[in-house]
Design a protein around this motif. Structure first.
Motif, PDB file in Angstrom:
ATOM      1  N   GLN A 126      60.030  12.091  58.867  1.00 46.53           N
ATOM      2  CA  GLN A 126      60.799  11.864  57.660  1.00 46.53           C
ATOM      3  C   GLN A 126      60.371  12.869  56.582  1.00 46.53           C
ATOM      4  O   GLN A 126      59.196  13.201  56.473  1.00 46.53           O
ATOM      5  CB  GLN A 126      60.582  10.439  57.126  1.00 46.53           C
ATOM      6  CG  GLN A 126      61.013   9.355  58.094  1.00 46.53           C
ATOM      7  CD  GLN A 126      62.495   9.393  58.410  1.00 46.53           C
ATOM      8  OE1 GLN A 126      63.308   9.692  57.524  1.00 46.53           O
ATOM      9  NE2 GLN A 126      62.856   9.099  59.652  1.00 46.53           N
ATOM     10  N   SER A 127      61.346  13.356  55.821  1.00 43.95           N
ATOM     11  CA  SER A 127      61.082  14.216  54.674  1.00 43.95           C
ATOM     12  C   SER A 127      60.237  15.432  55.082  1.00 43.95           C
ATOM     13  O   SER A 127      60.548  16.112  56.058  1.00 43.95           O
ATOM     14  CB  SER A 127      60.394  13.408  53.565  1.00 43.95           C
ATOM     15  OG  SER A 127      60.222  14.175  52.392  1.00 43.95           O
ATOM     16  N   ILE A 128      59.132  15.683  54.383  1.00 39.92           N
ATOM     17  CA  ILE A 128      58.314  16.874  54.616  1.00 39.92           C
ATOM     18  C   ILE A 128      57.674  16.866  56.007  1.00 39.92           C
ATOM     19  O   ILE A 128      57.321  17.907  56.549  1.00 39.92           O
ATOM     20  CB  ILE A 128      57.239  16.996  53.517  1.00 39.92           C
ATOM     21  CG1 ILE A 128      56.583  18.378  53.554  1.00 39.92           C
ATOM     22  CG2 ILE A 128      56.200  15.902  53.646  1.00 39.92           C
ATOM     23  CD1 ILE A 128      55.631  18.606  52.406  1.00 39.92           C
ATOM     24  N   GLU A 129      57.554  15.666  56.614  1.00 35.50           N
ATOM     25  CA  GLU A 129      56.971  15.580  57.958  1.00 35.50           C
ATOM     26  C   GLU A 129      57.774  16.398  58.960  1.00 35.50           C
ATOM     27  O   GLU A 129      57.209  16.953  59.911  1.00 35.50           O
ATOM     28  CB  GLU A 129      56.943  14.117  58.411  1.00 35.50           C
ATOM     29  CG  GLU A 129      56.101  13.199  57.556  1.00 35.50           C
ATOM     30  CD  GLU A 129      56.308  11.741  57.894  1.00 35.50           C
ATOM     31  OE1 GLU A 129      55.498  10.916  57.431  1.00 35.50           O
ATOM     32  OE2 GLU A 129      57.269  11.426  58.629  1.00 35.50           O
ATOM     33  N   ALA A 130      59.090  16.452  58.768  1.00 35.21           N
ATOM     34  CA  ALA A 130      59.933  17.173  59.716  1.00 35.21           C
ATOM     35  C   ALA A 130      59.660  18.667  59.723  1.00 35.21           C
ATOM     36  O   ALA A 130      59.955  19.353  60.701  1.00 35.21           O
ATOM     37  CB  ALA A 130      61.404  16.914  59.391  1.00 35.21           C
ATOM     38  N   LEU A 131      59.112  19.202  58.635  1.00 34.61           N
ATOM     39  CA  LEU A 131      58.818  20.631  58.569  1.00 34.61           C
ATOM     40  C   LEU A 131      57.529  20.989  59.274  1.00 34.61           C
ATOM     41  O   LEU A 131      57.412  22.074  59.868  1.00 34.61           O
ATOM     42  CB  LEU A 131      58.724  21.078  57.105  1.00 34.61           C
ATOM     43  CG  LEU A 131      60.026  21.163  56.323  1.00 34.61           C
ATOM     44  CD1 LEU A 131      59.736  21.497  54.872  1.00 34.61           C
ATOM     45  CD2 LEU A 131      60.954  22.198  56.940  1.00 34.61           C
ATOM     46  N   TYR A 132      56.549  20.101  59.214  1.00 32.67           N
ATOM     47  CA  TYR A 132      55.196  20.505  59.597  1.00 32.67           C
ATOM     48  C   TYR A 132      54.605  19.699  60.740  1.00 32.67           C
ATOM     49  O   TYR A 132      53.405  19.781  60.977  1.00 32.67           O
ATOM     50  CB  TYR A 132      54.288  20.449  58.364  1.00 32.67           C
ATOM     51  CG  TYR A 132      54.778  21.350  57.259  1.00 32.67           C
ATOM     52  CD1 TYR A 132      54.947  22.715  57.484  1.00 32.67           C
ATOM     53  CD2 TYR A 132      55.143  20.841  56.021  1.00 32.67           C
ATOM     54  CE1 TYR A 132      55.434  23.540  56.504  1.00 32.67           C
ATOM     55  CE2 TYR A 132      55.626  21.673  55.021  1.00 32.67           C
ATOM     56  CZ  TYR A 132      55.774  23.028  55.270  1.00 32.67           C
ATOM     57  OH  TYR A 132      56.258  23.850  54.294  1.00 32.67           O
ATOM     58  N   SER A 133      55.418  18.946  61.471  1.00 31.17           N
ATOM     59  CA  SER A 133      54.891  18.335  62.694  1.00 31.17           C
ATOM     60  C   SER A 133      54.610  19.455  63.698  1.00 31.17           C
ATOM     61  O   SER A 133      55.313  20.477  63.714  1.00 31.17           O
ATOM     62  CB  SER A 133      55.888  17.331  63.275  1.00 31.17           C
ATOM     63  OG  SER A 133      57.043  17.994  63.756  1.00 31.17           O
ATOM     64  N   PRO A 134      53.591  19.310  64.539  1.00 35.46           N
ATOM     65  CA  PRO A 134      53.215  20.407  65.446  1.00 35.46           C
ATOM     66  C   PRO A 134      54.356  20.887  66.334  1.00 35.46           C
ATOM     67  O   PRO A 134      54.530  22.096  66.537  1.00 35.46           O
ATOM     68  CB  PRO A 134      52.072  19.797  66.273  1.00 35.46           C
ATOM     69  CG  PRO A 134      51.479  18.763  65.378  1.00 35.46           C
ATOM     70  CD  PRO A 134      52.631  18.196  64.599  1.00 35.46           C
ATOM     71  N   SER A 135      55.152  19.961  66.874  1.00 37.57           N
ATOM     72  CA  SER A 135      56.237  20.376  67.773  1.00 37.57           C
ATOM     73  C   SER A 135      57.280  21.192  67.028  1.00 37.57           C
ATOM     74  O   SER A 135      57.820  22.181  67.563  1.00 37.57           O
ATOM     75  CB  SER A 135      56.881  19.148  68.424  1.00 37.57           C
ATOM     76  OG  SER A 135      57.399  18.267  67.443  1.00 37.57           O
ATOM     77  N   HIS A 136      57.569  20.844  65.782  1.00 43.95           N
ATOM     78  CA  HIS A 136      58.552  21.600  65.007  1.00 43.95           C
ATOM     79  C   HIS A 136      58.015  22.973  64.602  1.00 43.95           C
ATOM     80  O   HIS A 136      58.780  23.939  64.512  1.00 43.95           O
ATOM     81  CB  HIS A 136      58.964  20.802  63.774  1.00 43.95           C
ATOM     82  CG  HIS A 136      59.910  19.686  64.085  1.00 43.95           C
ATOM     83  ND1 HIS A 136      60.502  18.919  63.117  1.00 43.95           N
ATOM     84  CD2 HIS A 136      60.357  19.198  65.277  1.00 43.95           C
ATOM     85  CE1 HIS A 136      61.292  18.015  63.684  1.00 43.95           C
ATOM     86  NE2 HIS A 136      61.210  18.160  64.994  1.00 43.95           N
ATOM     87  N   LEU A 137      56.721  23.075  64.360  1.00 45.94           N
ATOM     88  CA  LEU A 137      56.146  24.389  64.064  1.00 45.94           C
ATOM     89  C   LEU A 137      56.214  25.307  65.278  1.00 45.94           C
ATOM     90  O   LEU A 137      56.449  26.518  65.147  1.00 45.94           O
ATOM     91  CB  LEU A 137      54.693  24.226  63.596  1.00 45.94           C
ATOM     92  CG  LEU A 137      54.509  23.610  62.202  1.00 45.94           C
ATOM     93  CD1 LEU A 137      53.026  23.384  61.912  1.00 45.94           C
ATOM     94  CD2 LEU A 137      55.127  24.494  61.122  1.00 45.94           C
ATOM     95  N   ILE A 138      56.013  24.744  66.470  1.00 43.16           N
ATOM     96  CA  ILE A 138      56.149  25.545  67.697  1.00 43.16           C
ATOM     97  C   ILE A 138      57.582  26.031  67.841  1.00 43.16           C
ATOM     98  O   ILE A 138      57.840  27.200  68.187  1.00 43.16           O
ATOM     99  CB  ILE A 138      55.708  24.731  68.921  1.00 43.16           C
ATOM    100  CG1 ILE A 138      54.209  24.440  68.849  1.00 43.16           C
ATOM    101  CG2 ILE A 138      56.027  25.482  70.217  1.00 43.16           C
ATOM    102  CD1 ILE A 138      53.712  23.478  69.912  1.00 43.16           C
ATOM    103  N   LEU A 139      58.541  25.155  67.567  1.00 39.44           N
ATOM    104  CA  LEU A 139      59.948  25.557  67.607  1.00 39.44           C
ATOM    105  C   LEU A 139      60.228  26.676  66.596  1.00 39.44           C
ATOM    106  O   LEU A 139      60.975  27.611  66.894  1.00 39.44           O
ATOM    107  CB  LEU A 139      60.843  24.356  67.308  1.00 39.44           C
ATOM    108  CG  LEU A 139      60.920  23.266  68.380  1.00 39.44           C
ATOM    109  CD1 LEU A 139      61.673  22.060  67.846  1.00 39.44           C
ATOM    110  CD2 LEU A 139      61.580  23.791  69.644  1.00 39.44           C
ATOM    111  N   ALA A 140      59.641  26.584  65.414  1.00 38.21           N
ATOM    112  CA  ALA A 140      59.862  27.600  64.381  1.00 38.21           C
ATOM    113  C   ALA A 140      59.314  28.959  64.816  1.00 38.21           C
ATOM    114  O   ALA A 140      59.964  29.995  64.611  1.00 38.21           O
ATOM    115  CB  ALA A 140      59.214  27.161  63.071  1.00 38.21           C
TER     116      ALA A 140
END
Length: 355
Positions: A126-140
């Motif tokens: 939720q919110s800022i968590e979606a930017l900096y969860s480990p799996s999303h950072l790998i996707l980025a």
């Protein structure tokens, strides 16, 4: 023995010895597929910021994102396999500049699998968590490696024309836009609009105002580092065609505005105007590695122009409550950051390098 080596070398096709040349056609296909991929990423970001996500991994937003990924992954993999079958080595089976894009495909795939498991184990961010969860950072990281492929390919391609036009550089500029947009997506919490909303919701005497003013200053500096850094890098390599900066900044701003929960698109206008003025400065100053003083003056002037336009737009659209000390200081700081950034991208010659 040398004769046998010569015969052996002659038996290998020239294209196999030299590697695959991608060309503009390959760049254009890749750019189109990267637009699909990044469009899915921003659509998913829009859904998160507008409260359109639920507890499921299988959402329409993820469908666009991952089909875009499969399209670009299939394109690169098919090219790799086809050229390998034609006699290329694995290392040379992709056009120059696209090897890291294929690495990005592998990284993104790992992040996608990890994202599904992460959601199952810990729920939806939720919110800022979606930017900096480990799996999303790998996707980025994977996405950045993929979409920057046409930029790297253009960088490595020898130039016969000292002033290449739109026909040759547009795929590179779109790749540059996608790369910048990936960075600004990850740094959206430091977009000036966020602290502005918070400031507008607090009384003027609130102690949090000091911290939010500091956050706004930080957002000014971070955003200009990203926006200007990508332009200075391109200027080190090319004499860009007219309106290049306007294109990159305006498209990036349109993408970023989709993430705004209030759907505020009006601030695209000062970004467009500052892009036009930056293109005018580039035309007049002609910043190139051969003209380092012009390069550094351009790097100082563009952030100043950018934030003067931005703050004036805020004054007209929302009203402005910052003291003259703060907003003028922010403009000067942005210019100084740009000037220092120019030394990182175009370092001064060392004594032994001077003629």
């Amino acid at each position: 023995m040398r004769q046998m080596e010569a015969i052996s070398a002659e038996s290998v096709p020239t294209s196999a010895r030299q590697g695959v040349s991608g060309g503009l056609g390959f760049d254009w296909v890749t750019v189109a597929l990267c637009a699909w991929l990044q469009g899915g990423g921003f659509l998913d970001g829009w859904a998160h910021n507008h409260g359109r996500v639920d507890a499921s991994f299988f959402t329409p937003w993820h469908a666009v994102l991952y089909t875009g990924f499969l399209a670009v992954a299939g394109w690169l993999t098919a090219t790799l396999v086809r050229n390998r079958a034609a006699g290329q080595t694995w290392r040379r089976a992709l056009p120059p500049g696209y090897g890291l894009s294929f690495v990005g495909v592998l990284v993104f795939a790992a992040g996608g699998v990890g994202d599904a498991f992460w959601h199952r184990l810990f729920g939806i961010e939720q919110s800022i968590e979606a930017l900096y969860s480990p799996s999303h950072l790998i996707l980025a990281v994977g996405s950045a490696l993929i979409v920057s492929g046409p930029f790297r390919a253009a960088w490595q391609r020898p130039d016969r024309d000292p002033m290449p036009g739109w026909g040759r550089l547009l795929p590179m500029l779109l790749s540059l836009t996608f790369t910048l947009s990936g960075f600004t997506f990850s740094a959206q919490v430091l977009h000036p609009l966020l602290p502005l909303r918070l400031l507008m919701s607090l009384p003027a005497a609130d102690e949090m105002m000091v911290y939010l003013h500091t956050l706004l200053i930080a957002s000014v500096l971070i955003q200009i580092l990203l926006r200007l850094g990508i332009i200075l890098l391109a200027l080190r390599r090319w004499r860009l065609p007219p309106a290049s900066i306007t294109l990159v900044w305006t498209l990036n701003s349109l993408l970023m505005c989709t993430l705004d929960p209030d759907d505020e698109y009006g601030l695209v206008i000062p970004v467009l105007l500052s892009g036009v003025m930056a293109d005018g400065l580039r035309s007049q100053l002609r910043p190139t590695p051969e003209r380092p003083w012009a390069f550094r003056l351009f790097a100082f002037a563009v952030p100043v122009v950018f934030y003067l336009c931005y703050f004036e737009a805020l004054q007209l659209m929302k009203g402005w409550w910052w003291s003259v000390h703060l907003w003028t200081g922010a403009v000067v700081l942005a210019g100084l950051v740009g000037w220092l950034l120019s030394y990182l991208i175009l370092p001064p010659q060392e004594p032994h390098q001077r003629p």
